[in-house]
Each structure stands twice: as structure tokens, then as C-alpha cells.
Design an enzyme around this catalytic site. Structure first.
Site, PDB file in Angstrom:
ATOM      1  N   PRO A   1      26.034  14.215 -37.002  1.00 15.41           N
ATOM      2  CA  PRO A   1      25.148  14.888 -37.948  1.00 15.41           C
ATOM      3  C   PRO A   1      23.742  15.052 -37.386  1.00 15.41           C
ATOM      4  O   PRO A   1      23.276  14.220 -36.623  1.00 15.41           O
ATOM      5  CB  PRO A   1      25.105  13.927 -39.145  1.00 15.41           C
ATOM      6  CG  PRO A   1      26.230  12.992 -38.965  1.00 15.41           C
ATOM      7  CD  PRO A   1      26.545  12.941 -37.514  1.00 15.41           C
TER       8      PRO A   1
ATOM      9  N   HIS B   1      14.339 -12.685 -27.774  1.00 16.66           N
ATOM     10  CA  HIS B   1      15.000 -11.442 -27.372  1.00 16.66           C
ATOM     11  C   HIS B   1      14.291 -10.828 -26.169  1.00 16.66           C
ATOM     12  O   HIS B   1      14.910 -10.457 -25.179  1.00 16.66           O
ATOM     13  CB  HIS B   1      14.929 -10.401 -28.500  1.00 16.66           C
ATOM     14  CG  HIS B   1      15.873 -10.636 -29.632  1.00 16.66           C
ATOM     15  ND1 HIS B   1      17.216 -10.800 -29.461  1.00 16.66           N
ATOM     16  CD2 HIS B   1      15.667 -10.708 -30.970  1.00 16.66           C
ATOM     17  CE1 HIS B   1      17.793 -10.973 -30.640  1.00 16.66           C
ATOM     18  NE2 HIS B   1      16.861 -10.922 -31.578  1.00 16.66           N
TER      19      HIS B   1
ATOM     20  N   LYS C   1      23.855  21.811 -35.356  1.00 14.30           N
ATOM     21  CA  LYS C   1      25.004  22.712 -35.409  1.00 14.30           C
ATOM     22  C   LYS C   1      24.711  23.913 -36.307  1.00 14.30           C
ATOM     23  O   LYS C   1      24.974  25.060 -35.931  1.00 14.30           O
ATOM     24  CB  LYS C   1      26.238  21.948 -35.907  1.00 14.30           C
ATOM     25  CG  LYS C   1      26.651  20.833 -34.966  1.00 14.30           C
ATOM     26  CD  LYS C   1      27.918  20.144 -35.404  1.00 14.30           C
ATOM     27  CE  LYS C   1      27.734  19.310 -36.656  1.00 14.30           C
ATOM     28  NZ  LYS C   1      26.798  18.186 -36.488  1.00 14.30           N
ATOM     29  N   THR C   2      24.165  23.631 -37.474  1.00 15.20           N
ATOM     30  CA  THR C   2      23.821  24.727 -38.388  1.00 15.20           C
ATOM     31  C   THR C   2      22.810  25.652 -37.749  1.00 15.20           C
ATOM     32  O   THR C   2      22.913  26.879 -37.819  1.00 15.20           O
ATOM     33  CB  THR C   2      23.246  24.150 -39.691  1.00 15.20           C
ATOM     34  OG1 THR C   2      24.106  23.126 -40.153  1.00 15.20           O
ATOM     35  CG2 THR C   2      23.110  25.217 -40.739  1.00 15.20           C
TER      36      THR C   2
ATOM     37  N   ASP D   1      21.977  -9.463 -35.122  1.00 15.74           N
ATOM     38  CA  ASP D   1      22.225  -9.705 -33.702  1.00 15.74           C
ATOM     39  C   ASP D   1      23.679 -10.091 -33.470  1.00 15.74           C
ATOM     40  O   ASP D   1      24.326  -9.625 -32.529  1.00 15.74           O
ATOM     41  CB  ASP D   1      21.340 -10.850 -33.192  1.00 15.74           C
ATOM     42  CG  ASP D   1      19.870 -10.560 -33.395  1.00 15.74           C
ATOM     43  OD1 ASP D   1      19.505  -9.374 -33.460  1.00 15.74           O
ATOM     44  OD2 ASP D   1      19.095 -11.524 -33.490  1.00 15.74           O
TER      45      ASP D   1
ATOM     46  N   GLY E   1      30.072  17.672 -33.380  1.00 15.63           N
ATOM     47  CA  GLY E   1      29.074  16.689 -32.973  1.00 15.63           C
ATOM     48  C   GLY E   1      28.558  15.895 -34.140  1.00 15.63           C
ATOM     49  O   GLY E   1      28.852  16.204 -35.288  1.00 15.63           O
TER      50      GLY E   1
ATOM     51  N   GLU F   1      11.782 -13.255 -31.916  1.00  8.61           N
ATOM     52  CA  GLU F   1      11.562 -11.971 -31.246  1.00  8.61           C
ATOM     53  C   GLU F   1      11.201 -12.149 -29.772  1.00  8.61           C
ATOM     54  O   GLU F   1      11.673 -11.412 -28.912  1.00  8.61           O
ATOM     55  CB  GLU F   1      10.473 -11.162 -31.958  1.00  8.61           C
ATOM     56  CG  GLU F   1      10.838 -10.735 -33.376  1.00  8.61           C
ATOM     57  CD  GLU F   1      12.153  -9.976 -33.462  1.00  8.61           C
ATOM     58  OE1 GLU F   1      12.513  -9.281 -32.494  1.00  8.61           O
ATOM     59  OE2 GLU F   1      12.833 -10.110 -34.492  1.00  8.61           O
TER      60      GLU F   1
HETATM   61  P1  ADP Z   1      23.729  19.662 -38.246  1.00 13.58           P
HETATM   62  O1  ADP Z   1      24.187  20.949 -38.810  1.00 13.58           O
HETATM   63  O2  ADP Z   1      24.233  19.404 -36.850  1.00 13.58           O
HETATM   64  O3  ADP Z   1      23.952  18.475 -39.110  1.00 13.58           O
HETATM   65  P2  ADP Z   1      21.188  20.897 -38.492  1.00 13.58           P
HETATM   66  O4  ADP Z   1      21.398  22.094 -37.678  1.00 13.58           O
HETATM   67  O5  ADP Z   1      21.245  21.059 -39.961  1.00 13.58           O
HETATM   68  O6  ADP Z   1      22.160  19.736 -38.053  1.00 13.58           O
HETATM   69  O7  ADP Z   1      19.801  20.242 -38.074  1.00 13.58           O
HETATM   70  C1  ADP Z   1      18.961  19.642 -39.005  1.00 13.58           C
HETATM   71  C2  ADP Z   1      17.528  19.773 -38.561  1.00 13.58           C
HETATM   72  O8  ADP Z   1      17.283  18.998 -37.393  1.00 13.58           O
HETATM   73  C3  ADP Z   1      17.146  21.167 -38.179  1.00 13.58           C
HETATM   74  O9  ADP Z   1      16.673  21.866 -39.274  1.00 13.58           O
HETATM   75  C4  ADP Z   1      16.061  20.975 -37.133  1.00 13.58           C
HETATM   76  O10 ADP Z   1      14.813  20.829 -37.752  1.00 13.58           O
HETATM   77  C5  ADP Z   1      16.421  19.663 -36.496  1.00 13.58           C
HETATM   78  N1  ADP Z   1      17.126  19.822 -35.219  1.00 13.58           N
HETATM   79  C6  ADP Z   1      18.349  19.353 -34.938  1.00 13.58           C
HETATM   80  N2  ADP Z   1      18.699  19.637 -33.667  1.00 13.58           N
HETATM   81  C7  ADP Z   1      17.689  20.331 -33.133  1.00 13.58           C
HETATM   82  C8  ADP Z   1      17.465  20.919 -31.842  1.00 13.58           C
HETATM   83  N3  ADP Z   1      18.365  20.847 -30.857  1.00 13.58           N
HETATM   84  N4  ADP Z   1      16.292  21.555 -31.642  1.00 13.58           N
HETATM   85  C9  ADP Z   1      15.376  21.639 -32.615  1.00 13.58           C
HETATM   86  N5  ADP Z   1      15.533  21.107 -33.849  1.00 13.58           N
HETATM   87  C10 ADP Z   1      16.668  20.451 -34.121  1.00 13.58           C
HETATM   88 ZN    ZN Z   2      17.170 -10.837 -33.601  1.00 12.55          ZN
END
Ligand code: ADP
Ligand code: ZN
Length: 609
Positions: free
Chosen positions: A207, A430, A211-212, A503, A205, A427
Site C-alpha cells: 500500500p 541497543h 499504484k493509483t 524487541d 505492490g 536504549e
Molecule cells: P497506492 O495506490 O499504491 O496505495 P497511491 O498511488 O494512492 O498508493 O499513493 C498515495 C500517495 O502517496 C500519493 O497520493 C502520493 O502523494 C504518494 N506517493 C506514493 N508513491 C509515490 C511516488 N512514487 N512518487 C510520488 N508520490 C508518491
Molecule cells: Zn528495546
């Protein structure tokens, strides 16, 4: 050693540093340290010590007497008194008269403080710098320095107590991972049925989508150790180190099984091996080692590998085939409900005022990732502090969305009066085109306060609900809305400015996608003229068609944008009076809300009639 590039700074420079550090210690630091040792005593004590013949050195100044005891353990100070014969008595007690007692402290301590300590610091500094140099020199040349064991400290074992409840939204991902948690809790259930867990799970997915966090949560829920390492760390500096790090990591993991091994940015090592000349040997070795390790352990030994990537299409097929990372869990950008949930999770850390409406905030922050939402909450809290409050209110949150999207307000705005007028018309253009086309999302807010991102003003549109499908008409309306800014300038001033460059880019992107990817042109039918290379990172695409077709595509893109531009101009000249009225209103107020905008737009007749 000669392989290391010689330092750019001459030797003299380093001697300079040595001298400077020594100087610093002697002049500033050590007196400061020593001063802490000075004991103020009364005159009586001084007299007693003379009596006991316990004075080491003594120095008599106009207003104070400084002295030490026989063992030189401390420096004492006392005031002077009219005491004739003092000198005589001191002499008889065996005291030494001296100058600058404060610097003749215990010789041991003073040598340590003024010579050894600075030297120690200097040696430490030198080591740190030579490490840096090795890193800079990098590659094979640096090998002679630090082969041997890879340092294992990188595998941090910490779950930080993160649980699924800390990860908001992402229900599908959590469901998929819950099975792994269950397996780690009672593996017998699975072995009894002859089922084996996937060895590797790929979290895919954009960034900042958590995921972490999800990987940590799996470890947290299953209450097992968590080893984490980033793909880029494997291929850091020494050839052959990557492979040995992989070996090391798995050795540790097997000892600690059951456990979770998390490899972030796996694409850094897992890129397709394309047999190019001069390919990255180091990376391939590392990848091969990883594959070997994964094949080497049986499905049920309790080591589960989670890996994260935002470019799944670039992974080597060997990595994704069954038996390796055979399960793929998409971790997408959160939808409206997910955004609201994420905001609420992070809002636990702050004090939210009564008026805060997370639903509205979630709607305004359409397209934001979890990380951005966390950032929005934090920015809002910072703003509250700046304004001397501890509770965060709705205005803080709304402003912080703009900060995260458009940067901070530029305090000393450099817009001239005419420029401000042009931006106001742009603006409003738009916003009016968006509002007057039935299907367009309502406008939330319009502002002409310049932002640090370079935007001179902007119109914040809000979708009522998340859209998964867009009709052809809706995309056309979007294009018309993008052209609306320029159209308003043309109508009001008969002149155009550079303010529409963004734009133009957006409108072109949409128009091109309609023709090359969505099959929304008249004569290409359902043929893809473009493939998307990188759906999670900006979505670059490359053309896959003949030169003639490209020409035709370009022609159609231009025609499409032109038609929408005409439509926008038509809409605005039909409502010229409203355009003037709204632009003047915005020019005066600088920021207006969507409600104010709609109210004026919907007033019948109008004062300008
Ligand atoms: P990735 O590994 O996908 O790049 P991370 O897991 O490092 O993202 O997420 C970075 C930060 O974003 C986390 O420490 C958290 O604070 C926030 N975050 C991201 N997704 C969520 C979620 N689903 N729920 C709560 N916090 C989230
Ligand atoms: Zn514009």
C-alpha cells in the site's frame, strides 16, 4: 418495507426533531434573516413617507420608531424626536399601529422561512437517513428499495493532469507502462506489426507505493479519459448490482475509448473462487461478469484496464491467465534513491530551508512508502507552521520522521526517575551492541522521550545504503542488537522489565525466518519449513512441516536467540564503563545524536577509569 430493521429510536424522537427544527427557525434563524431587511432611515424620510401616506404599520418605542411602507416590502427604523402631534398625523395618513413589526414581515417570506424551509430541510434529512438505514440493512432485503440502474457517478473521469514526472522512483514500472502510453498515442504502429496490447495490467505492490498515481499518470500521459472504481465498490450493497456495475462501467468505457479503466483493490472481487459452501455469490457474479467483459472486447479497441492489488497471490487464476490481466508490473517500496526522489517531488509544495538534506532524510526513513514520505513532508510543514515559520528546516523533517514512525511526543511524560534510568540503559544497550559489532549500521539518534505510540524511547538506526542481501552474520548481529536492551538492564540493575516485549517479537521473527525460510540452520539444509502468505501486507507465514520438525524448529529458534543474547551481554559487560557513561549522558540529555554517541564511545580510556 417491513424488511428494513425498524429504527432503534422511537417515533417520538423524530417528532422531537421536527419541533426542534421549527423552533430553531422561528426563534433564531428567521429573525436573523429578517434583520438583514431592516433599513435605517433619517427622521425626515419618515416624515416624507407620512406625508405621502406611505406608512403601512408603525410601532413607536421609547427610543426608536419602527415602520413599514404600504407594500410591506421592507422594515424601516428611525430615532424618536420630540414631535407632538405625530400620532395624530400617522392616524390621518392611514398607518396601522402595531406591536412587533419585525415579525410581521411580508407574510409570504415569513411563512416560507418559518414553515416551508424547515420542512424542506427535514424531508431532506429524512431521505438521507432512510438511505443510511437501507445501507445498514444491506443485503437482499434492501433490494426492494433501489434496484434499477446502478448509478454511474462512481466512474470519475479525471486525470487531474498527473504525469510520470509526478511519480518519483518506480522507474521499472514507468518503463513498462510507457509502452501502453505509446500504444494509446499511435495504435496503428502496433496493429501494423500484428501486435496487440495486453488487455489488463496488474499493478502489484504494498500500500502507498503509488499504484493509483501510476494509473492516473498513464491516462495523463496518453491524454485519455480515466475511469476509476474500487473493487470493494462493486460488491457494496445490492445483490446483482456488482455485475451490473461492471457492465455499466465497460459500456461507458467503450463509448469513450481509447481510455483507461482503473480498478483499485481488485482482490476484493478477484479472490480465488474456492468452491466453499456459503461462498460469496455476489462476488463471484461480479468476477464472472468482469471476465466476460474482458473476453468480449478485442485487444485493439483501445480500452486498457489497469488494476491494483497488494495481495496478488489471492487472485483467481482465471483473472491472471493470458488474455486477461496478463501483464504484471511490480510497484515496490522505494529504495534509497527512490525515497530521496519522492521527498524532492513532494518538497516542491513546501519552502525548504538551506540546511535541508534530503539524502539524510531518505536514509533515516528506510522502509517508508511513498505515501508515508508524502506524509513526512506534510508533518514537517505543519511543525514549521506551529513554530511560526514558513520555511521547513532539517529539524522539522527529522522530527516528523519520528512522528510518522513513533507518534507524537507525549507532553506530560509519566516516567518516574528510576524508569527513566532503566529506559536510558535499555536504549544505550541497543545502540552499543549495534555499534560494537562491526557490521551493524551506525546509530542515528537515541531518545528517551516517550511517544504516543507507547514507545518509551528508541534507537534510530540508519543503513548506509539499501541492503538487498543480508548475510547470516548480519542477521545474527541484528538479533543481538534487539537483545541488547534487555542485556543492558540485566547488567546494570540485575533485574528485567517488560520494556523488551517488542524487541523479543522482532528477534524471534528474524530467528524463525533464518531457520524456516532462509535455510540458515545446520540440519534443515535448503528445505522451506514455512511459506509466506502475504508478502506485501506484513508477511504472515504458515508452517508446512511435521509436528516433530516444528518442535525442532522451536528448539533451534530458542537456541539461536539465546546465543545472541549472551553475545550482547558479553559485549556490554566488556564495556561496562562506557555503558554507564553513555546511559548517564542520555539520562541527562534525553535525546542524543549518533555523532555524540560515537564520540563518547570512541574516546580512549575514559573518565571512569
Ligand atoms: P497506492 O495506490 O499504491 O496505495 P497511491 O498511488 O494512492 O498508493 O499513493 C498515495 C500517495 O502517496 C500519493 O497520493 C502520493 O502523494 C504518494 N506517493 C506514493 N508513491 C509515490 C511516488 N512514487 N512518487 C510520488 N508520490 C508518491
Ligand atoms: Zn528495546
Amino acid at each position: 418495507m417491513k424488511e428494513v430493521k425498524s429504527p432503534k429510536k422511537p417515533l417520538l424522537y423524530y417528532y422531537g426533531i421536527v419541533l426542534f427544527v421549527l423552533f430553531l427557525f422561528n426563534v433564531i434563524v428567521s429573525p436573523l434573516l429578517l434583520q438583514g431587511q431592516v433599513v435605517e432611515v433619517d427622521y425626515g424620510t419618515f416624515l416624507d413617507m407620512i406625508e405621502e401616506q406611505n406608512i403601512g404599520q408603525v410601532q413607536i418605542d421609547d427610543s426608536q420608531i419602527t415602520f413599514t411602507d404600504k407594500e410591506n416590502t421592507a422594515i424601516y427604523k428611525t430615532g424618536t424626536m420630540n414631535d407632538p402631534g405625530l400620532t395624530e398625523r400617522l392616524w390621518h395618513s392611514g398607518a396601522k399601529f402595531s406591536k412587533d413589526i419585525e415579525k410581521t414581515m411580508s407574510p409570504f417570506l415569513s411563512i416560507f422561512l418559518t414553515v416551508f424551509l424547515p420542512l424542506l430541510i427535514f424531508v431532506g434529512l429524512g431521505q438521507y437517513m432512510s438511505k443510511k438505514l437501507i445501507e445498514q440493512a444491506g443485503g437482499k432485503n434492501a433490494m426492494s428499495f433501489g434496484m434499477g440502474k446502478s448509478n454511474a457517478k462512481v466512474y470519475v473521469q479525471s486525470t487531474e493532469g498527473i504525469h510520470f514526472s509526478d511519480v518519483a522512483g518506480e522507474d521499472e514500472a514507468k518503463e513498462s507502462l510507457a509502452e501502453i502510453v505509446d500504444y494509446l498515442h499511435n495504435p496503428e504502429k502496433y496493429t501494423a506489426a500484428g501486435a496487440s496490447m495486453p488487455k489488463g495490467v496488474l499493478l502489484v505492490g504494498p500500500p502507498g507505493t503509488g499504484k493509483t498515481m501510476l494509473a492516473k499518470a498513464v491516462a495523463g500521459e496518453a491524454n485519455v479519459p480515466f475511469f476509476s472504481m474500487s473493487g470493494s465498490e462493486f460488491v457494496e450493497m445490492f445483490v446483482g448490482m456488482g455485475a451490473s456495475k461492471v457492465r455499466d462501467l465497460f459500456k461507458q468505457a467503450k463509448e469513450k475509448a481509447p481510455c483507461i479503466v482503473f480498478i483499485d483493490e481488485i482482490d476484493a472481487i478477484g479472490k480465488k473462487r474456492d468452491g466453499q459452501l456459503g461462498g460469496n455469490d455476489e462476488r463471484e457474479q461480479t468476477l464472472n461478469q468482469l471476465l466476460t467483459e474482458m473476453d468480449g472486447f478485442e485487444g485493439n479497441n483501445g480500452v486498457i484496464i489497469l488494476a491494483a492489488t497488494n495481495r496478488p497471490e489471492s487472485l483467481d487464476p482465471a483473472l491472471t491467465r493470458p488474455g486477461r490481466f496478463d501483464r504484471r508490473v511490480p510497484v515496490e517500496l522505494p529504495d534509497l534513491k527512490g525515497r530521496e526522489a519522492i521527498l524532492k517531488v513532494h518538497a516542491r509544495k513546501i519552502k525548504a530551508a538551506e540546511d535541508v538534506d534530503f539524502h539524510t532524510i531518505a536514509r533515516m526513513a528506510s522502509g517508508a512508502s511513498g505515501a508515508e514520505l508524502a506524509n513526512i513532508i506534510n508533518e514537517a510543514a505543519l511543525r514549521a507552521v506551529r513554530n511560526g515559520r514558513v520555511t521547513v528546516n532539517q529539524a522539522d523533517l527529522e522530527e516528523s520522521i519520528e512522528v510518522v514512525i513513533a507518534g507524537y511526543q507525549k507532553k506530560n511524560a509519566l516516567l518516574s526517575d528510576t524508569e527513566k534510568k532503566v529506559v536510558a540503559y535499555h536504549e544505550i544497550g541497543h545502540a552499543m551492541v549495534a555499534a560494537l559489532q562491526t557490521n551493524s549500521a551506525p546509530v542515528q539518534k537515541i531518545t528517551i522521550i516517550p511517544r504516543t505510540s507507547g514507545a518509551l524511547g528508541y534507537t534510530m538506526q540508519v543503513e548506509q545504503a539499501d541492503k538487498n542481501l543480508l548475510t547470516k552474520g548480519e542477521i545474527e548481529n541484528k538479533i543481538a542488537t534487539f537483545t541488547g536492551g534487555r542485556a543492558a538492564e540485566e547488567i546494570a540493575f540485575g533485574e528485567i522489565t517488560t520494556g523488551a516485549s517488542n524487541d523479543i517479537e522482532q528477534a524471534t521473527k528474524l530467528a524463525r525466518a533464518m531457520i524456516t525460510r532462509y535455510g540458515m540452520s545446520d540440519d534443515f539444509d535448503m528445505v522451506a519449513m514455512e511459506t509466506v502468505n502475504n508478502q506485501y501486507l506484513g508477511g504472515d507465514s504458515s508452517l508446512v512441516c511435521s509436528a516433530e520438525t516444528q518442535k525442532e524448529i522451536d528448539r533451534q529458534v530458542v537456541a539461536l536467540v539465546k546465543a545472541q543474547h549472551e553475545k550482547a551481554k558479553h559485549i556490554l559487560s566488556e564495556n561496562r564503563a562506557k555503558l554507564d557513561e553513555l546511559a548517564t549522558f542520555l539520562y541527562e540529555k534525553e535525546t542524543i545524536t549518533g555523532d555524540e554517541f560515537m564520540e563518547i564511545l570512541n574516546q580512549k580510556g575514559g573518565e571512569t577509569a
